[in-house]
Design an enzyme around this catalytic site. Structure first.
Site, PDB file in Angstrom:
ATOM      1  N   ASP A 138     -32.159 -59.404  98.872  1.00  0.00           N
ATOM      2  CA  ASP A 138     -31.367 -58.384  98.178  1.00  0.00           C
ATOM      3  C   ASP A 138     -29.881 -58.742  98.201  1.00  0.00           C
ATOM      4  O   ASP A 138     -29.339 -59.144  99.231  1.00  0.00           O
ATOM      5  CB  ASP A 138     -31.518 -57.033  98.868  1.00  0.00           C
ATOM      6  CG  ASP A 138     -32.948 -56.525  98.920  1.00  0.00           C
ATOM      7  OD1 ASP A 138     -33.858 -57.344  99.128  1.00  0.00           O
ATOM      8  OD2 ASP A 138     -33.140 -55.308  98.788  1.00  0.00           O
ATOM      9  N   HIS A 140     -27.632 -56.574  95.852  1.00  0.00           N
ATOM     10  CA  HIS A 140     -27.128 -55.229  95.564  1.00  0.00           C
ATOM     11  C   HIS A 140     -25.682 -55.182  95.073  1.00  0.00           C
ATOM     12  O   HIS A 140     -24.857 -54.432  95.597  1.00  0.00           O
ATOM     13  CB  HIS A 140     -27.285 -54.344  96.799  1.00  0.00           C
ATOM     14  CG  HIS A 140     -28.678 -53.821  96.975  1.00  0.00           C
ATOM     15  ND1 HIS A 140     -29.272 -52.963  96.078  1.00  0.00           N
ATOM     16  CD2 HIS A 140     -29.612 -54.048  97.943  1.00  0.00           C
ATOM     17  CE1 HIS A 140     -30.500 -52.678  96.478  1.00  0.00           C
ATOM     18  NE2 HIS A 140     -30.739 -53.344  97.608  1.00  0.00           N
ATOM     19  N   ASP A 167     -33.508 -57.036  93.512  1.00  0.00           N
ATOM     20  CA  ASP A 167     -32.451 -56.085  93.890  1.00  0.00           C
ATOM     21  C   ASP A 167     -31.069 -56.696  93.716  1.00  0.00           C
ATOM     22  O   ASP A 167     -30.305 -56.895  94.666  1.00  0.00           O
ATOM     23  CB  ASP A 167     -32.667 -55.574  95.319  1.00  0.00           C
ATOM     24  CG  ASP A 167     -33.635 -54.399  95.366  1.00  0.00           C
ATOM     25  OD1 ASP A 167     -34.357 -54.181  94.369  1.00  0.00           O
ATOM     26  OD2 ASP A 167     -33.689 -53.697  96.395  1.00  0.00           O
ATOM     27  N   ASP A 170     -27.295 -51.898  91.863  1.00  0.00           N
ATOM     28  CA  ASP A 170     -27.291 -50.630  92.602  1.00  0.00           C
ATOM     29  C   ASP A 170     -26.541 -50.747  93.927  1.00  0.00           C
ATOM     30  O   ASP A 170     -26.513 -51.792  94.568  1.00  0.00           O
ATOM     31  CB  ASP A 170     -28.707 -50.105  92.855  1.00  0.00           C
ATOM     32  CG  ASP A 170     -29.297 -49.391  91.652  1.00  0.00           C
ATOM     33  OD1 ASP A 170     -28.530 -49.015  90.754  1.00  0.00           O
ATOM     34  OD2 ASP A 170     -30.531 -49.210  91.608  1.00  0.00           O
ATOM     35  N   ARG A 171     -25.962 -49.600  94.321  1.00  0.00           N
ATOM     36  CA  ARG A 171     -25.226 -49.432  95.574  1.00  0.00           C
ATOM     37  C   ARG A 171     -23.890 -50.173  95.565  1.00  0.00           C
ATOM     38  O   ARG A 171     -22.853 -49.577  95.775  1.00  0.00           O
ATOM     39  CB  ARG A 171     -26.071 -49.818  96.784  1.00  0.00           C
ATOM     40  CG  ARG A 171     -27.310 -48.944  96.975  1.00  0.00           C
ATOM     41  CD  ARG A 171     -28.005 -49.289  98.305  1.00  0.00           C
ATOM     42  NE  ARG A 171     -29.223 -48.531  98.506  1.00  0.00           N
ATOM     43  CZ  ARG A 171     -29.316 -47.375  99.152  1.00  0.00           C
ATOM     44  NH1 ARG A 171     -28.235 -46.823  99.662  1.00  0.00           N
ATOM     45  NH2 ARG A 171     -30.475 -46.776  99.295  1.00  0.00           N
ATOM     46  N   ASN A 199     -37.395 -53.582  93.367  1.00  0.00           N
ATOM     47  CA  ASN A 199     -37.661 -52.186  93.002  1.00  0.00           C
ATOM     48  C   ASN A 199     -36.458 -51.528  92.338  1.00  0.00           C
ATOM     49  O   ASN A 199     -36.604 -50.565  91.580  1.00  0.00           O
ATOM     50  CB  ASN A 199     -38.099 -51.375  94.227  1.00  0.00           C
ATOM     51  CG  ASN A 199     -37.008 -51.236  95.265  1.00  0.00           C
ATOM     52  OD1 ASN A 199     -36.503 -52.246  95.783  1.00  0.00           O
ATOM     53  ND2 ASN A 199     -36.644 -50.014  95.612  1.00  0.00           N
ATOM     54  N   HIS A 200     -35.252 -52.059  92.581  1.00  0.00           N
ATOM     55  CA  HIS A 200     -34.069 -51.464  91.945  1.00  0.00           C
ATOM     56  C   HIS A 200     -33.875 -51.926  90.506  1.00  0.00           C
ATOM     57  O   HIS A 200     -33.016 -51.378  89.809  1.00  0.00           O
ATOM     58  CB  HIS A 200     -32.817 -51.745  92.779  1.00  0.00           C
ATOM     59  CG  HIS A 200     -32.660 -50.781  93.909  1.00  0.00           C
ATOM     60  ND1 HIS A 200     -31.882 -49.637  93.832  1.00  0.00           N
ATOM     61  CD2 HIS A 200     -33.205 -50.765  95.141  1.00  0.00           C
ATOM     62  CE1 HIS A 200     -31.953 -48.974  94.969  1.00  0.00           C
ATOM     63  NE2 HIS A 200     -32.757 -49.636  95.786  1.00  0.00           N
ATOM     64  N   HIS A 257     -40.570 -59.293  96.284  1.00  0.00           N
ATOM     65  CA  HIS A 257     -39.572 -58.366  96.799  1.00  0.00           C
ATOM     66  C   HIS A 257     -40.124 -57.499  97.915  1.00  0.00           C
ATOM     67  O   HIS A 257     -39.583 -57.439  99.018  1.00  0.00           O
ATOM     68  CB  HIS A 257     -39.031 -57.484  95.684  1.00  0.00           C
ATOM     69  CG  HIS A 257     -37.963 -56.543  96.159  1.00  0.00           C
ATOM     70  ND1 HIS A 257     -36.707 -56.980  96.522  1.00  0.00           N
ATOM     71  CD2 HIS A 257     -37.964 -55.206  96.386  1.00  0.00           C
ATOM     72  CE1 HIS A 257     -35.982 -55.957  96.924  1.00  0.00           C
ATOM     73  NE2 HIS A 257     -36.719 -54.865  96.858  1.00  0.00           N
ATOM     74  N   ARG A 336     -42.329 -44.028 101.454  1.00  0.00           N
ATOM     75  CA  ARG A 336     -41.695 -44.254 100.150  1.00  0.00           C
ATOM     76  C   ARG A 336     -42.389 -43.494  99.028  1.00  0.00           C
ATOM     77  O   ARG A 336     -41.798 -43.261  97.978  1.00  0.00           O
ATOM     78  CB  ARG A 336     -41.681 -45.746  99.824  1.00  0.00           C
ATOM     79  CG  ARG A 336     -40.822 -46.587 100.776  1.00  0.00           C
ATOM     80  CD  ARG A 336     -40.666 -47.984 100.222  1.00  0.00           C
ATOM     81  NE  ARG A 336     -40.034 -48.911 101.152  1.00  0.00           N
ATOM     82  CZ  ARG A 336     -38.721 -49.128 101.246  1.00  0.00           C
ATOM     83  NH1 ARG A 336     -37.902 -48.446 100.477  1.00  0.00           N
ATOM     84  NH2 ARG A 336     -38.236 -50.005 102.090  1.00  0.00           N
ATOM     85  N   HIS A 363     -36.348 -56.315 100.511  1.00  0.00           N
ATOM     86  CA  HIS A 363     -36.621 -54.882 100.341  1.00  0.00           C
ATOM     87  C   HIS A 363     -36.080 -53.977 101.443  1.00  0.00           C
ATOM     88  O   HIS A 363     -35.952 -52.771 101.223  1.00  0.00           O
ATOM     89  CB  HIS A 363     -38.137 -54.684 100.182  1.00  0.00           C
ATOM     90  CG  HIS A 363     -38.558 -53.343  99.677  1.00  0.00           C
ATOM     91  ND1 HIS A 363     -37.875 -52.640  98.714  1.00  0.00           N
ATOM     92  CD2 HIS A 363     -39.648 -52.575  99.993  1.00  0.00           C
ATOM     93  CE1 HIS A 363     -38.505 -51.506  98.465  1.00  0.00           C
ATOM     94  NE2 HIS A 363     -39.592 -51.446  99.216  1.00  0.00           N
TER      95      HIS A 363
END
Length: 468
Positions: A138, A140, A167, A170-171, A199-200, A257, A336, A363
């Site tokens: 990730d 991000h 990923d 995001d964030r 997943n993002h 992921h 989740r 993840h």
């Protein structure tokens, strides 16, 4: 890489030689070094003001699409340097001055054509005696840390393959820049850069954790409306749908992921005479969960905005959302609300069945791991979660000092890491940990990080509903 938007993508034209490191890109401390007790990574809060000074003359600014549609190594490196400079000197609303929407369209179209043609599980078999494979977790939207990672590991080349585990957005505040840089590398070197889905990379997550708002801010219309921004966001979502789900490196290493996935039971229904009356029913509600096969993975439908958590198309959701556990067995991921939880016995079964030595998944960052009893923390950017007879399961996280925006006074200060796989078998991971680039440029978050749920837990699954 030639990529005129009106024609099919041409074959890869590799650079003649590997370039020197770009001195304009950031540097970071190596693993052996650590933050001093009083050195705290700067928390970005207020928005920066636009710079009145022009970009350095060595930068080609703004970014323009090559007239012949052929990307070069110089073009990609200039893109990275321009994004680095603009993140420090311009406001987010000035982004169209950096990358006009027509250039965005050309890049995303070229990358999407490549990605959508790749299988669900890409096989990276051309690993020669002089090759290495770099696996990244990730990131991000932490642009400056990604720029450092690429420089530290060495840029992609014919003999240096990169596998990114998803990923990208995001964030963090620079998800768009980060994703576009990786797409540019993919277009330039499609057989040396593999971008897997996280997943993002979904409609739901990007609407909650900031990427959608980031895009709408950076491509806001002159009249303050969101027409252009919505166009850019839709194009990104379409590109997300094309990202492969997993990879197998040199026949020995599986990367994805989230990780493992279930088998979807196939039940032949009653049929009349003749093959035309044959019916196949997929039964996803079996009482006993069983690990899926690579053949099932290859046949899953990945082109969905949000992987379903129920119905007939569960494999993509499992691959993107599942987590390991120290408890044996395979069970629904109740924390989740989507995906699976699997134990060391499942890791052993998967490795042995498919003659693998290593699983590399991502993840989970430091915020997720502090809530996972029995599993290691993410202080160094990686953990070895399962050691079984056939091999190992590793969780890899490449975003240091994560998350960029944190609602608590005490930060995690985790390192990020990447893995290098070397010949002859490419199944012995070499870990490279690194610290965050500091200070980060000061920007505002694109989501309410004080109220956002940590670790993607307790998601509003109903809002993710998509047709099977």
């Amino acid at each position: 890489m030639s990529c005129n938007c009106d024609i099919e993508i041409a074959a890869l034209l590799p650079p003649e030689s590997e370039s020197e490191s770009d001195p304009s890109l950031p540097t970071s401390q190596h693993q052996e070094q650590s933050l001093s007790p009083n050195q705290v990574p700067e928390v970005a809060e207020p928005a920066i003001l636009g710079s009145s000074s022009p970009p350095p003359p060595e930068l080609d600014f703004p970014i323009e699409w090559p007239p012949d549609g052929e990307l070069s190594l110089d073009w990609v490196q200039n893109l990275m340097s321009v994004f680095d400079w603009s993140s420090r000197n311009l406001t987010p609303t000035q982004f169209p001055e950096v990358l006009p929407v027509r250039v965005f369209d050309s890049l995303v179209l070229c990358a999407s054509k490549i990605l959508h043609k790749e299988p669900n599980c890409v096989k990276i078999d051309d690993c020669g005696p002089d090759s290495t494979v770099v696996v990244v977790g990730d990131v991000h939207g932490q642009l400056h840390d990604v720029l450092f990672l690429l420089k530290d590991a060495g840029y992609p080349s014919e003999n240096r393959v990169f596998v990114f585990n998803g990923d990208y957005v995001d964030r963090g505040a620079w998800g768009l820049e980060t994703f576009l840089i990786l797409l540019a590398w993919k277009v330039l070197m499609p057989k040396s850069v593999y971008l897997l889905r996280g997943n993002h990379e979904s409609k739901y997550c990007t609407s909650v954790y900031g990427f959608e708002k980031e895009v709408l801010v950076k491509y806001r219309d002159e009249d303050g409306k969101d027409k252009v921004g919505k166009h850019v966001y839709r194009k990104c979502l379409g590109c997300f749908e094309g990202l492969p789900l997993a990879s197998i490196i040199n026949g020995h290493v599986y990367t994805a992921h989230g990780g493992l996935f279930r088998s979807i039971a196939v039940t032949p229904a009653k049929r009349g005479k003749g093959k035309k009356n044959r019916k196949i029913v997929l039964n996803s509600e079996t009482s006993t969960l069983v690990l899926g096969s690579l053949d099932e993975l290859s046949k899953a439908r990945r082109s969905v905005l949000d992987p379903p958590w129920e119905g007939l198309n569960l494999i993509p959701g499992d691959v993107l959302w599942s987590d390991p556990s120290m408890k044996p067995g395979l069970a629904p991921n109740k924390v989740r609300g989507i995906g699976l939880i699997w134990g060391p016995d499942c890791t052993e079964d998967f490795l042995k069945k498919f003659q693998l030595k290593l699983i590399i998944r991502s993840h989970e960052g430091p915020d997720a791991r502090e809530k996972r009893p029995g599993l290691g923390g993410m202080d160094q950017g990686y953990t070895i979660d399962h050691i079984v007879e056939s091999g190992k399961l590793i969780t890899l996280f490449s975003a240091p000092d994560y998350p960029q925006f944190q609602g608590t006074e005490e930060r995690y200060r985790n390192k990020g890491a990447y893995i290098v796989l070397e010949p002859p078998n490419f199944d012995q991971p070499v870990f490279h940990s690194f610290e965050a680039i500091t200070p980060r440029p000061q920007v505002k978050a694109y989501y309410d990080y004080e109220e956002a749920i940590d670790s993607d837990e307790e998601l509003d699954m109903a809002s993710m509903a998509t047709s099977p």
